[in-house]
Design an enzyme around this catalytic site. Structure first.
Site, PDB file in Angstrom:
ATOM      1  N   LEU A 275       2.085  -9.358 -13.671  1.00  0.00           N
ATOM      2  CA  LEU A 275       0.842  -9.120 -14.399  1.00  0.00           C
ATOM      3  C   LEU A 275       0.012 -10.383 -14.581  1.00  0.00           C
ATOM      4  O   LEU A 275      -1.068 -10.327 -15.180  1.00  0.00           O
ATOM      5  CB  LEU A 275       1.152  -8.521 -15.774  1.00  0.00           C
ATOM      6  CG  LEU A 275       1.725  -7.101 -15.767  1.00  0.00           C
ATOM      7  CD1 LEU A 275       2.204  -6.713 -17.145  1.00  0.00           C
ATOM      8  CD2 LEU A 275       0.698  -6.107 -15.270  1.00  0.00           C
ATOM      9  N   ARG A 276       0.508 -11.515 -14.097  1.00  0.00           N
ATOM     10  CA  ARG A 276      -0.253 -12.743 -14.285  1.00  0.00           C
ATOM     11  C   ARG A 276      -1.616 -12.660 -13.610  1.00  0.00           C
ATOM     12  O   ARG A 276      -2.607 -13.171 -14.122  1.00  0.00           O
ATOM     13  CB  ARG A 276       0.542 -13.944 -13.757  1.00  0.00           C
ATOM     14  CG  ARG A 276      -0.165 -15.268 -13.961  1.00  0.00           C
ATOM     15  CD  ARG A 276       0.665 -16.453 -13.527  1.00  0.00           C
ATOM     16  NE  ARG A 276       1.767 -16.682 -14.448  1.00  0.00           N
ATOM     17  CZ  ARG A 276       3.045 -16.612 -14.107  1.00  0.00           C
ATOM     18  NH1 ARG A 276       3.378 -16.320 -12.863  1.00  0.00           N
ATOM     19  NH2 ARG A 276       3.998 -16.837 -14.982  1.00  0.00           N
ATOM     20  N   ALA A 277      -1.677 -12.012 -12.450  1.00  0.00           N
ATOM     21  CA  ALA A 277      -2.952 -11.903 -11.738  1.00  0.00           C
ATOM     22  C   ALA A 277      -3.982 -11.153 -12.574  1.00  0.00           C
ATOM     23  O   ALA A 277      -5.151 -11.553 -12.658  1.00  0.00           O
ATOM     24  CB  ALA A 277      -2.740 -11.204 -10.396  1.00  0.00           C
TER      25      ALA A 277
END
Length: 695
Positions: A275-277
């Site tokens: 989910l970092r993107a």
């Protein structure tokens, strides 16, 4: 002190300028990784952006740059009195050298106060110095992995945690993190690249007008740095004011649910991991809106943010060519774009004429790119986020050098001969490459496997941290102590106190200090010498060989080794891949490897000896491992047993690729002459063997 090169005077590089400015507005984006070949102004523009940051107010005497109005409650120098005196200074620019140690980065126990005064005092490191400023890491791909982890953890959390030498400290560490790297020196781990918020690839302009303008401006700056900076001061001041205004506007920018949903769908469609993107795209889009003077994120902000934050996050295999899949990203963005109408277009922001959203036209020392009919790189179009394809150089995802069909020439061979056609070369040249028409087609490779670990004998001097062979190192298991040699890097506290007690003293002196001796792992130079003769095409042996070498290349990547590759066939041997850390290039060279001709094994061994000798002079602390892939046959180039003497003392592993019902055992004889281990190629797969003879 010489004024830095003005940010506004940098020619082109619109994506990089935009990425730096957005991070200056919102450091929570996570920093910028700049990938580019040497001489593309990476360091120049990073040092220039620090001068644009607003000055910071700090509590006088605070080593951690606490803000007087909102001091850090956990500051080691606190608690701070709200009425305490303050001071104003420029935002710090802290440069992290490649050779920095962990205690220099995070801070450590103040040894002199601890041993002299008996006080547990903390000495801040570079993370504390960079708080509220810029932390610049040149050649970040050459930095040890554990240091990169520390930097990225601090940049992501905004705090540094120090747990070492009996010190437990937490302090604020919010900074603009910028790393630069040259892909020719090798790629960092994909996990580390993913931790950077934005990644930008830069190349030198491929048209004469902008190149001439770059040189013109640089020469003018070197003649009179102060005067040149003064001519661009107004343009830089405008950008600095705009950064301050965008920072103030940032908390008021709203991200509508429709755009947040669009971000999630784009990331899912683009097949990013984790989910970092999503978080980075959202933060970048908010900063983009603030930069353009808006209080609501629009679709154009999301598209522009995705182009900066997503391309480097789609890699699946660590040895895949790095960079963006531009067509795939465009396809994904177009698929999730709304039906455009006049009501969908976000209003134009102020000063959107330049590629970075700032003033494009500034003082010039000659005809600029626009005056010569060669404009700078195309600007970011905020309305729909689209960016025209650059008309020069390589784009994202094309930084891996194109394979050289002629290969690299061995030492001593004239460069002009290397580019000559086969029929123009000297027929007596032992290094003459056979005509491509005489070589067989490139053989495909199967899926790589986990190979047995090949290690060197003994312990190295620990010149390069890695994961292959045992070595004395800065980190690892403590096996003893010694008097410091040069700068003290790792204190052995017990041994130091023992030395003080043996003198009968209560206070330690410098001569009592002892340094810990650590044993860890080091990286090595793995040089592959591969038989590519016609006999390797029999029984599909070449496919097995290429799969095995691909598996060893992947293993070398995971263990942080440098690699090189020599092939021999026909009349000689070639250094197809000079020693490098760019494992992706090794995969490309291996994929295009062809077979054909006779087997000049001796030429391959001699070229390996000269290559290793040259690398030993360049880097004497990196130990080599020679991996010879052959069946032991030699049908040209003389007796290989004579060339063996040039490789005395080199740790070698012979991979015997002989197959069939009748075997001559030539590879084992060669291994015995080299003093090397001989491993059948078919038993290299670690899954097929439970243990291997300890090196």
């Amino acid at each position: 002190m010489t004024s830095p090169y003005p940010f506004s005077a940098v020619v082109g590089l619109p994506e990089l300028r935009l990425a730096l400015l957005l991070n200056a507005v919102s450091p929570a984006i996570g920093g910028v990784l700049v990938r580019g070949e040497k001489g593309t102004a990476k360091s120049t523009i990073v040092r220039a952006v620090a001068a644009l940051l607003p000055q910071v107010d700090i509590v006088r005497g605070c080593r951690f740059a606490c803000h007087p109005a909102t001091p850090d409650q956990a500051c080691p120098d606190g608690p701070h009195d709200p009425s305490a005196a303050s001071q104003t200074r420029p935002a710090a620019l802290v440069e992290l050298p490649v050779g920095a140690t962990e205690d220099r980065v995070t801070g450590t126990l103040d040894i002199h106060r601890a041993l002299g005064d008996g006080v547990k005092a903390y000495e801040p490191g570079l993370l504390a110095a960079a708080h509220r400023g810029v932390l610049y890491v040149d050649e970040v791909n050459l930095l040890p992995d554990h240091l990169v982890d520390l930097l990225l953890d601090a940049a992501a959390m905004g705090r540094a945690h120090v747990e070492r030498d009996g010190v437990s400290i937490k302090h604020a560490a919010r900074f603009l993190l910028v790393g630069t790297m040259n892909p020719e020196e090798g790629e960092p781990r994909p996990q580390l690249v993913d931790r950077f918020g934005l990644v930008v690839s830069v190349t030198a302009p491929q048209e004469p007008a902008p190149r001439a303008e770059v040189v013109r401006r640089r020469l003018a700056y070197e003649v009179d740095p102060e005067g040149y900076a003064a001519r661009w001061a107004e343009a830089d001041a405008t950008l600095a004011v705009r950064i301050s205004q965008a920072r103030e506007r940032l908390p008021r920018v709203s991200l509508p649910d429709a755009e947040l949903d669009r971000i999630a769908r784009i990331c899912l469609d683009y097949r990013v991991d984790g989910l970092r993107a999503d978080i980075v795209v959202a933060r970048t889009a908010v900063a983009m809106a603030a930069w353009h003077g808006h209080t609501t994120v629009a679709v154009g902000d999301v598209r522009a943010a995705a182009r900066l934050a997503l391309p480097h996050r789609r890699r699946r295999d660590p040895l895949d060519p790095p960079g963006a899949d531009a067509e795939k990203l465009d396809e994904v963005l177009d698929r999730h774009a709304p039906e455009h109408g006049p009501e969908d277009e976000p209003p134009a922001g102020p000063d959107d004429s330049g590629p970075d959203g700032g003033p494009e036209d500034g003082p010039s020392d000659g005809p600029g790119p626009s005056d010569n009919g060669a404009p700078d790189q195309p600007p970011v179009q905020r309305e729909d986020g689209a960016r025209p394809a650059p008309s020069h150089g390589r784009g994202p995802g094309q930084d891996v050098p194109e394979p050289d069909p002629a290969g690299s020439r061995p030492p001593g061979v004239d460069a002009g001969e290397a580019g000559a056609p086969p029929d123009a070369a000297d027929p007596n040249d032992p290094y003459r490459r056979p005509d491509a028409a005489a070589a067989g087609a490139a053989v495909s490779m199967a899926a790589p496997f986990r190979p047995q670990t090949l290690r060197l004998r003994g312990r190295g001097r620990g010149g390069h941290a890695g994961r292959r062979s045992a070595a004395f190192a800065r980190r690892g298991r403590v096996v003893g102590s010694r008097r410091p040699v040069g700068v003290l890097t790792s204190l052995h506290l017990t041994a130091s106190l023992r030395a003080t007690a043996l003198r009968g003293a209560r206070t330690a002196e410098r001569t009592d200090l002892r340094e810990a001796i650590h044993v860890g792992r080091e990286s090595n130079l793995v040089l592959f010498v591969v038989d590519a003769s016609g006999s390797m095409a029999a029984r599909q042996r070449m496919s097995t060989v290429k799969t095995a070498v691909l598996s060893l290349l992947r293993d070398a990547y995971q263990r942080r080794d440098r690699i090189g590759m020599i092939t021999f066939r026909g009349a000689g041997a070639w250094l197809d891949l000079p020693p490098t850390s760019s494992h992706e290039v090794g995969v490309v060279k291996l994929a295009e490897l062809r077979t054909g001709g006779r087997t000049p094994l001796a030429a391959g061994l001699r070229l390996a000896a000269s290559t290793l000798a040259a690398e030993r002079r360049r880097d004497p602390r990196r130990r080599p491992l020679l991996v010879l892939v052959t069946d032991g046959r030699a049908t040209a180039g003389g007796d290989p047993l004579i060339a063996v003497g040039e490789l005395t003392g080199v740790d070698t592993v012979v991979l015997d690729c002989e197959s069939g019902p009748v075997r001559l055992g030539l590879a084992r004889r060669l291994a015995a002459a080299l003093g090397a281990d001989c491993l059948p190629l078919t038993s290299l797969d670690a899954a097929s063997v439970s243990t291997r003879k300890a090196a």
